[in-house]
Motif scaffolding. Structure first.
Motif, PDB file in Angstrom:
ATOM      1  N   GLY A 103      41.813  36.502  37.982  1.00  0.00           N
ATOM      2  CA  GLY A 103      41.653  37.625  38.894  1.00  0.00           C
ATOM      3  C   GLY A 103      40.724  38.705  38.377  1.00  0.00           C
ATOM      4  N   SER A 104      40.848  39.061  37.101  1.00  0.00           N
ATOM      5  CA  SER A 104      40.003  40.118  36.541  1.00  0.00           C
ATOM      6  C   SER A 104      38.529  39.692  36.536  1.00  0.00           C
ATOM      7  CB  SER A 104      40.459  40.479  35.130  1.00  0.00           C
ATOM      8  OG  SER A 104      40.439  39.342  34.277  1.00  0.00           O
ATOM      9  N   PHE A 105      38.282  38.423  36.302  1.00  0.00           N
ATOM     10  CA  PHE A 105      36.923  37.899  36.327  1.00  0.00           C
ATOM     11  C   PHE A 105      36.331  38.034  37.733  1.00  0.00           C
ATOM     12  CE2 PHE A 105      34.578  33.887  37.386  1.00  0.00           C
ATOM     13  CZ  PHE A 105      33.368  34.246  36.816  1.00  0.00           C
ATOM     14  N   LYS A 106      37.108  37.678  38.738  1.00  0.00           N
ATOM     15  CA  LYS A 106      36.624  37.783  40.113  1.00  0.00           C
ATOM     16  C   LYS A 106      36.358  39.239  40.497  1.00  0.00           C
ATOM     17  CE  LYS A 106      38.919  33.625  41.875  1.00  0.00           C
ATOM     18  NZ  LYS A 106      39.857  33.083  42.876  1.00  0.00           N
ATOM     19  N   ARG A 107      37.207  40.118  40.044  1.00  0.00           N
ATOM     20  CA  ARG A 107      36.993  41.543  40.339  1.00  0.00           C
ATOM     21  C   ARG A 107      35.726  42.057  39.668  1.00  0.00           C
ATOM     22  NH1 ARG A 107      42.648  41.336  39.857  1.00  0.00           N
ATOM     23  NH2 ARG A 107      42.615  41.955  37.657  1.00  0.00           N
ATOM     24  N   ASP A 108      35.472  41.588  38.454  1.00  0.00           N
ATOM     25  CA  ASP A 108      34.253  42.003  37.757  1.00  0.00           C
ATOM     26  C   ASP A 108      33.013  41.479  38.472  1.00  0.00           C
ATOM     27  OD1 ASP A 108      35.606  43.419  35.820  1.00  0.00           O
ATOM     28  OD2 ASP A 108      35.665  41.755  34.386  1.00  0.00           O
ATOM     29  N   LYS A 126      32.753  40.934  41.660  1.00  0.00           N
ATOM     30  CA  LYS A 126      32.600  41.777  42.852  1.00  0.00           C
ATOM     31  C   LYS A 126      31.975  43.121  42.503  1.00  0.00           C
ATOM     32  CE  LYS A 126      36.449  39.755  45.483  1.00  0.00           C
ATOM     33  NZ  LYS A 126      37.802  39.998  46.035  1.00  0.00           N
ATOM     34  N   SER A 127      32.361  43.674  41.354  1.00  0.00           N
ATOM     35  CA  SER A 127      31.811  44.968  40.938  1.00  0.00           C
ATOM     36  C   SER A 127      30.318  44.875  40.630  1.00  0.00           C
ATOM     37  CB  SER A 127      32.563  45.495  39.703  1.00  0.00           C
ATOM     38  OG  SER A 127      32.172  44.789  38.524  1.00  0.00           O
ATOM     39  N   LEU A 128      29.846  43.645  40.377  1.00  0.00           N
ATOM     40  CA  LEU A 128      28.427  43.423  40.092  1.00  0.00           C
ATOM     41  C   LEU A 128      27.647  43.023  41.337  1.00  0.00           C
ATOM     42  CD1 LEU A 128      28.852  41.516  36.704  1.00  0.00           C
ATOM     43  CD2 LEU A 128      27.952  43.824  37.000  1.00  0.00           C
ATOM     44  N   GLY A 129      28.278  43.173  42.489  1.00  0.00           N
ATOM     45  CA  GLY A 129      27.602  42.911  43.751  1.00  0.00           C
ATOM     46  C   GLY A 129      27.647  41.472  44.220  1.00  0.00           C
ATOM     47  N   MET A 130      28.583  40.703  43.692  1.00  0.00           N
ATOM     48  CA  MET A 130      28.703  39.300  44.085  1.00  0.00           C
ATOM     49  C   MET A 130      29.775  39.129  45.165  1.00  0.00           C
ATOM     50  SD  MET A 130      26.559  37.548  42.097  1.00  0.00           S
ATOM     51  CE  MET A 130      27.093  35.891  41.668  1.00  0.00           C
ATOM     52  N   GLU A 160      42.250  26.515  41.888  1.00  0.00           N
ATOM     53  CA  GLU A 160      41.025  27.172  42.336  1.00  0.00           C
ATOM     54  C   GLU A 160      39.958  27.165  41.242  1.00  0.00           C
ATOM     55  OE1 GLU A 160      41.913  31.186  43.392  1.00  0.00           O
ATOM     56  OE2 GLU A 160      42.917  30.676  45.268  1.00  0.00           O
ATOM     57  N   MET A 161      38.733  27.390  41.675  1.00  0.00           N
ATOM     58  CA  MET A 161      37.608  27.689  40.798  1.00  0.00           C
ATOM     59  C   MET A 161      36.924  28.912  41.413  1.00  0.00           C
ATOM     60  SD  MET A 161      34.707  24.919  41.972  1.00  0.00           S
ATOM     61  CE  MET A 161      33.382  26.098  41.655  1.00  0.00           C
ATOM     62  N   THR A 162      35.769  29.289  40.895  1.00  0.00           N
ATOM     63  CA  THR A 162      35.080  30.462  41.430  1.00  0.00           C
ATOM     64  C   THR A 162      33.609  30.175  41.704  1.00  0.00           C
ATOM     65  OG1 THR A 162      36.548  31.977  40.243  1.00  0.00           O
ATOM     66  CG2 THR A 162      34.462  32.879  41.037  1.00  0.00           C
ATOM     67  N   ARG A 163      33.170  30.631  42.868  1.00  0.00           N
ATOM     68  CA  ARG A 163      31.739  30.619  43.192  1.00  0.00           C
ATOM     69  C   ARG A 163      31.369  32.021  43.657  1.00  0.00           C
ATOM     70  NH1 ARG A 163      31.152  26.225  46.547  1.00  0.00           N
ATOM     71  NH2 ARG A 163      31.840  27.469  48.324  1.00  0.00           N
ATOM     72  N   GLY A 164      30.430  32.630  42.953  1.00  0.00           N
ATOM     73  CA  GLY A 164      29.947  33.956  43.327  1.00  0.00           C
ATOM     74  C   GLY A 164      28.570  33.837  43.949  1.00  0.00           C
TER      75      GLY A 164
END
Length: 229
Positions: A196-201, A203-207, A220-224
């Motif tokens: 969760g903290s990674f995803k929030r970071d 988002k904070s970088l405009g992703m 789950e995995m993550t795609r920004g």
């Protein structure tokens, strides 16, 4: 540096780094993880989103065993109309003895064996045209020392660092901001991590953050996706 080759649950090899108590891939399946996270939900997803784009630049954080690279080359053979430029960084390259104990050649078709060897044996800090549709460049450096310039922009970042608990500096905003800065507008960053903290970071970088289904053993995995400013 104590590293050894182990077999994951799908029968494919990975490396276990004893000092970190960490594996290079999921113990549930190295091959499955790379194929799902970086090819299916990364390269193939991007190619489907932008079918008119026939040139794709990929930046990989962590060459490791070379599994992501050889699977990307395999994708290029299957999709020869797409030109891929692949730049990978790896501060701690495997030895040839370690590489020779990986069983990927048993899982790859015979025609790919020479390319897997070449990925590991070719000269560092130099671009190699391995296929007409696949050029490869590897740098023996870490992300923090990689300089960002207007010419070093990529469509996809394969973020394949060790897990946040084992290599926290790679997941700090300062490191992530470098990875995001390497992306072109609408470029994507893909990783196995779904913290969760990674995803929030991100988002904070405009992703714009998406959470596709994860590889074997992960929900789950993550795609920004880098959105337009």
């Amino acid at each position: 540096m104590q590293r050894k080759v182990i077999t994951t649950k799908d029968g494919s090899s990975t490396i276990f780094w004893e000092e970190l108590n960490e594996t290079y891939h999921s113990i549930h399946g190295a091959w499955q993880e790379s194929e799902h996270v970086f090819i299916k939900e990364g390269l193939a997803w991007y190619a489907n989103q932008f079918p008119a784009q026939h040139s794709i630049a990929i930046f990989e954080v962590g060459l490791g065993t070379g599994l992501n690279a050889i699977l990307t080359l395999k994708f290029c053979l299957q999709n020869p109309d797409i030109q891929v430029f692949y730049h990978s960084i790896e501060p701690y390259p495997l030895t040839w003895v370690e590489i020779s104990h990986l069983n990927y050649k048993e899982l790859l078709s015979q025609d790919l064996h020479q390319y897997f060897d070449y990925i590991h044996q070719c000269e560092w800090e130099k671009t190699h045209q391995i296929l007409p549709s696949f050029s490869f460049h590897k740098s023996q450096k870490n992300l923090q020392s990689f300089s960002v310039s207007p010419n070093s922009t990529f469509d996809i970042v394969y973020f394949d660092a060790f897990a946040p608990a084992k290599q926290p500096e790679m997941w700090e905003v300062s490191s992530l901001s470098t990875a995001v800065a390497l992306l072109k507008e609408h470029g994507i960053l893909v990783t196995y991590c779904a913290k969760g903290s990674f995803k929030r970071d991100l988002k904070s970088l405009g992703m714009q953050v998406q959470s596709p289904h994860g590889a074997a053993g992960k929900r789950e995995m993550t795609r920004g996706v880098k959105v337009a400013v």
